[in-house]
Design a protein around this motif. Structure first.
Motif, PDB file in Angstrom:
ATOM      1  N   ARG A   8       0.737  -1.207   0.071  1.00  0.00           N
ATOM      2  CA  ARG A   8       0.099  -0.056  -0.145  1.00  0.00           C
ATOM      3  C   ARG A   8       0.877   1.317   0.030  1.00  0.00           C
ATOM      4  NH1 ARG A   8      -3.384  -2.500   4.753  1.00  0.00           N
ATOM      5  NH2 ARG A   8      -4.571  -4.046   3.633  1.00  0.00           N
ATOM      6  N   VAL A   9       2.231   1.285   0.114  1.00  0.00           N
ATOM      7  CA  VAL A   9       3.079   2.367   0.162  1.00  0.00           C
ATOM      8  C   VAL A   9       4.194   2.111  -0.914  1.00  0.00           C
ATOM      9  CG1 VAL A   9       2.784   2.868   2.579  1.00  0.00           C
ATOM     10  CG2 VAL A   9       4.517   1.410   1.887  1.00  0.00           C
ATOM     11  N   SER A  10       4.676   3.257  -1.522  1.00  0.00           N
ATOM     12  CA  SER A  10       5.702   3.265  -2.370  1.00  0.00           C
ATOM     13  C   SER A  10       6.690   4.290  -2.051  1.00  0.00           C
ATOM     14  CB  SER A  10       4.950   3.393  -3.892  1.00  0.00           C
ATOM     15  OG  SER A  10       5.997   3.760  -4.741  1.00  0.00           O
ATOM     16  N   LEU A  11       7.908   3.962  -2.445  1.00  0.00           N
ATOM     17  CA  LEU A  11       8.938   5.083  -2.278  1.00  0.00           C
ATOM     18  C   LEU A  11       8.892   5.979  -3.222  1.00  0.00           C
ATOM     19  CD1 LEU A  11      11.928   2.944  -0.907  1.00  0.00           C
ATOM     20  CD2 LEU A  11      10.384   4.354   0.464  1.00  0.00           C
ATOM     21  N   LEU A  12       8.265   5.908  -4.589  1.00  0.00           N
ATOM     22  CA  LEU A  12       7.990   6.720  -5.520  1.00  0.00           C
ATOM     23  C   LEU A  12       7.036   7.675  -5.094  1.00  0.00           C
ATOM     24  CD1 LEU A  12       8.218   4.265  -8.796  1.00  0.00           C
ATOM     25  CD2 LEU A  12       9.914   5.684  -7.697  1.00  0.00           C
ATOM     26  N   ASN A  13       6.396   7.621  -4.184  1.00  0.00           N
ATOM     27  CA  ASN A  13       5.255   8.597  -3.743  1.00  0.00           C
ATOM     28  C   ASN A  13       6.151   9.300  -2.759  1.00  0.00           C
ATOM     29  OD1 ASN A  13       3.354   9.821  -1.894  1.00  0.00           O
ATOM     30  ND2 ASN A  13       1.878   8.368  -2.275  1.00  0.00           N
ATOM     31  N   PRO A  14       6.177  10.666  -2.886  1.00  0.00           N
ATOM     32  CA  PRO A  14       7.080  11.546  -2.085  1.00  0.00           C
ATOM     33  C   PRO A  14       6.554  11.602  -0.676  1.00  0.00           C
ATOM     34  CG  PRO A  14       6.311  12.920  -4.097  1.00  0.00           C
ATOM     35  CD  PRO A  14       5.713  11.405  -4.106  1.00  0.00           C
ATOM     36  N   VAL A  15       5.348  11.559  -0.259  1.00  0.00           N
ATOM     37  CA  VAL A  15       4.696  11.625   1.149  1.00  0.00           C
ATOM     38  C   VAL A  15       5.043  10.156   1.778  1.00  0.00           C
ATOM     39  CG1 VAL A  15       2.697  11.507   2.437  1.00  0.00           C
ATOM     40  CG2 VAL A  15       2.786  13.152   0.390  1.00  0.00           C
ATOM     41  N   ALA A  19       7.788   9.731   4.844  1.00  0.00           N
ATOM     42  CA  ALA A  19       7.072   8.960   6.097  1.00  0.00           C
ATOM     43  C   ALA A  19       7.913   7.748   6.376  1.00  0.00           C
ATOM     44  CB  ALA A  19       5.732   8.771   5.865  1.00  0.00           C
ATOM     45  N   LEU A  20       8.438   7.201   5.531  1.00  0.00           N
ATOM     46  CA  LEU A  20       9.450   6.061   5.685  1.00  0.00           C
ATOM     47  C   LEU A  20      10.796   6.581   5.757  1.00  0.00           C
ATOM     48  CD1 LEU A  20       7.662   3.807   3.160  1.00  0.00           C
ATOM     49  CD2 LEU A  20       7.300   3.873   5.552  1.00  0.00           C
ATOM     50  N   GLY A  21      11.140   7.699   6.250  1.00  0.00           N
ATOM     51  CA  GLY A  21      12.461   8.285   6.613  1.00  0.00           C
ATOM     52  C   GLY A  21      13.315   7.729   5.424  1.00  0.00           C
ATOM     53  N   PHE A  22      13.006   8.159   4.259  1.00  0.00           N
ATOM     54  CA  PHE A  22      13.800   8.118   2.955  1.00  0.00           C
ATOM     55  C   PHE A  22      14.044   6.740   2.814  1.00  0.00           C
ATOM     56  CE2 PHE A  22      15.202  11.747   5.494  1.00  0.00           C
ATOM     57  CZ  PHE A  22      14.628  12.797   4.972  1.00  0.00           C
ATOM     58  N   GLY A  23      13.349   5.716   3.250  1.00  0.00           N
ATOM     59  CA  GLY A  23      13.413   4.312   2.742  1.00  0.00           C
ATOM     60  C   GLY A  23      14.027   3.677   4.111  1.00  0.00           C
ATOM     61  N   SER A  24      14.412   4.432   5.094  1.00  0.00           N
ATOM     62  CA  SER A  24      14.962   3.713   6.395  1.00  0.00           C
ATOM     63  C   SER A  24      13.924   2.991   7.328  1.00  0.00           C
ATOM     64  CB  SER A  24      15.759   4.908   7.387  1.00  0.00           C
ATOM     65  OG  SER A  24      14.819   5.714   7.841  1.00  0.00           O
ATOM     66  N   GLY A  66       4.999  16.859   9.305  1.00  0.00           N
ATOM     67  CA  GLY A  66       5.124  15.720   9.739  1.00  0.00           C
ATOM     68  C   GLY A  66       3.807  15.113  10.065  1.00  0.00           C
ATOM     69  N   ILE A  67       2.839  15.827  10.633  1.00  0.00           N
ATOM     70  CA  ILE A  67       1.566  15.386  11.202  1.00  0.00           C
ATOM     71  C   ILE A  67       0.826  14.797  10.076  1.00  0.00           C
ATOM     72  CG2 ILE A  67      -0.806  16.076  12.140  1.00  0.00           C
ATOM     73  CD1 ILE A  67       1.067  18.144  13.923  1.00  0.00           C
ATOM     74  N   TRP A  68       0.865  15.652   8.909  1.00  0.00           N
ATOM     75  CA  TRP A  68       0.082  15.203   7.603  1.00  0.00           C
ATOM     76  C   TRP A  68       0.836  14.081   6.847  1.00  0.00           C
ATOM     77  CZ3 TRP A  68       1.102  15.439   2.511  1.00  0.00           C
ATOM     78  CH2 TRP A  68       0.027  15.011   1.674  1.00  0.00           C
ATOM     79  N   ILE A  69       2.174  14.233   6.945  1.00  0.00           N
ATOM     80  CA  ILE A  69       2.810  13.271   6.311  1.00  0.00           C
ATOM     81  C   ILE A  69       2.693  11.766   7.063  1.00  0.00           C
ATOM     82  CG2 ILE A  69       5.106  12.010   5.789  1.00  0.00           C
ATOM     83  CD1 ILE A  69       6.024  15.152   5.348  1.00  0.00           C
ATOM     84  N   CYS A  70       2.741  11.728   8.330  1.00  0.00           N
ATOM     85  CA  CYS A  70       2.566  10.320   8.975  1.00  0.00           C
ATOM     86  C   CYS A  70       1.047   9.988   9.081  1.00  0.00           C
ATOM     87  CB  CYS A  70       3.269  10.577  10.290  1.00  0.00           C
ATOM     88  SG  CYS A  70       4.938  10.898  10.578  1.00  0.00           S
ATOM     89  N   GLY A  71       0.140  10.896   9.340  1.00  0.00           N
ATOM     90  CA  GLY A  71      -1.410  10.608   9.058  1.00  0.00           C
ATOM     91  C   GLY A  71      -1.759   9.941   7.963  1.00  0.00           C
ATOM     92  N   LYS A  72      -1.182  10.667   6.671  1.00  0.00           N
ATOM     93  CA  LYS A  72      -1.661  10.280   5.377  1.00  0.00           C
ATOM     94  C   LYS A  72      -1.173   8.786   4.913  1.00  0.00           C
ATOM     95  CE  LYS A  72      -2.533  10.781   0.807  1.00  0.00           C
ATOM     96  NZ  LYS A  72      -3.470   9.526   0.430  1.00  0.00           N
ATOM     97  N   THR A  73       0.292   8.600   5.309  1.00  0.00           N
ATOM     98  CA  THR A  73       0.888   7.247   4.844  1.00  0.00           C
ATOM     99  C   THR A  73       0.092   6.374   5.896  1.00  0.00           C
ATOM    100  OG1 THR A  73       2.800   8.588   4.523  1.00  0.00           O
ATOM    101  CG2 THR A  73       2.859   6.069   5.098  1.00  0.00           C
TER     102      THR A  73
END
Length: 160
Positions: A8-15, A19-24, A66-73
Motif C-alpha cells: 500500500r506504500v511506495s517509495l516513489l510517492n514523495p509523502v 514518512a518512511l524516513g527516506f526508506g530507512s 510530519g503530522i500530515w505526512i505520517c497521518g496520510k501514510t
C-alpha cells in the motif's frame, strides 16, 4: 511490516518516501533506530550550514508537516503508526540537537538520549502514545521524546 501493508506504500510517492524516513523505516529490525540514523545527515547539514533561526524553522516545519505526512501514510497503509513510519524520529532527532554544539560526542549522546526516551516512553510520552490518534498522535510522542532528550543534553552540557 507485512507484505499486504507494504504493497500500500511506495517509495516513489514523495509523502510515503518522507514518512518512511527516506526508506530507512523499511529496515527489517529496529526501523525507529534506522529512522533516527537517517536524520543525522540533516542534523549535521543544518548544524554546520544554517543559522539557529533556520535550524529552528526547519525543525518546526518538519514537525508540523510530519503530522500530515505520517497521518496520510498511516491512512494509506490502513494501519495506525506502523513501525515503518519514522518521520517522527527525524523530527525528534532534529529537536534533540537544537542549539547543541555539534561534535561526534554530542551527536552520539543526543542519539542515545532520544532513542532512550522514544523506546522507554516515560510518562507523559506513554500516555500520549496510547491516547492520541492520527498524524498528531504519531508525531507527538517523538516530539516530546526529543524535548526530553534536548533538555537532558543541554543540562549535561551546562554541568560539564
Amino acid at each position: 511490516m507485512d507484505k499486504q501493508v507494504r504493497s500500500r506504500v511506495s517509495l516513489l510517492n514523495p509523502v510515503h518516501f518522507l514518512a518512511l524516513g527516506f526508506g530507512s523505516g523499511l529496515a527489517a529490525k529496529m526501523p525507529g533506530t534506522f529512522g533516527t540514523l537517517a536524520a543525522l545527515p540533516l542534523v549535521v547539514l543544518l548544524s554546520h550550514y544554517a543559522s539557529f533561526s533556520v535550524y529552528l524553522v526547519v525543525t518546526i516545519l518538519v514537525s508540523i508537516v510530519g503530522i500530515w505526512i505520517c497521518g496520510k501514510t498511516a491512512d494509506d497503509m490502513g494501519v495506525h503508526d506502523d513501525s515503518s513510519i519514522v518521520w517522527d524520529e527525524v523530527a525528534g532527532m532534529l529537536i534533540t540537537m537544537l542549539a547543541v554544539p555539534l561534535s561526534w560526542q554530542t551527536l552520539l549522546v543526543g542519539f542515545v538520549l532520544f532513542r532512550f526516551f522514544d523506546i522507554l516512553k516515560p510518562w507523559p510520552i506513554s500516555y500520549l502514545d496510547k491516547h492520541v490518534d492520527g498524524g498528531f498522535g504519531i508525531m507527538i510522542d517523538d516530539v516530546l521524546a526529543g524535548v526530553f532528550a534536548l533538555c537532558l543534553l543541554h543540562l549535561g552540557l551546562f554541568l560539564i
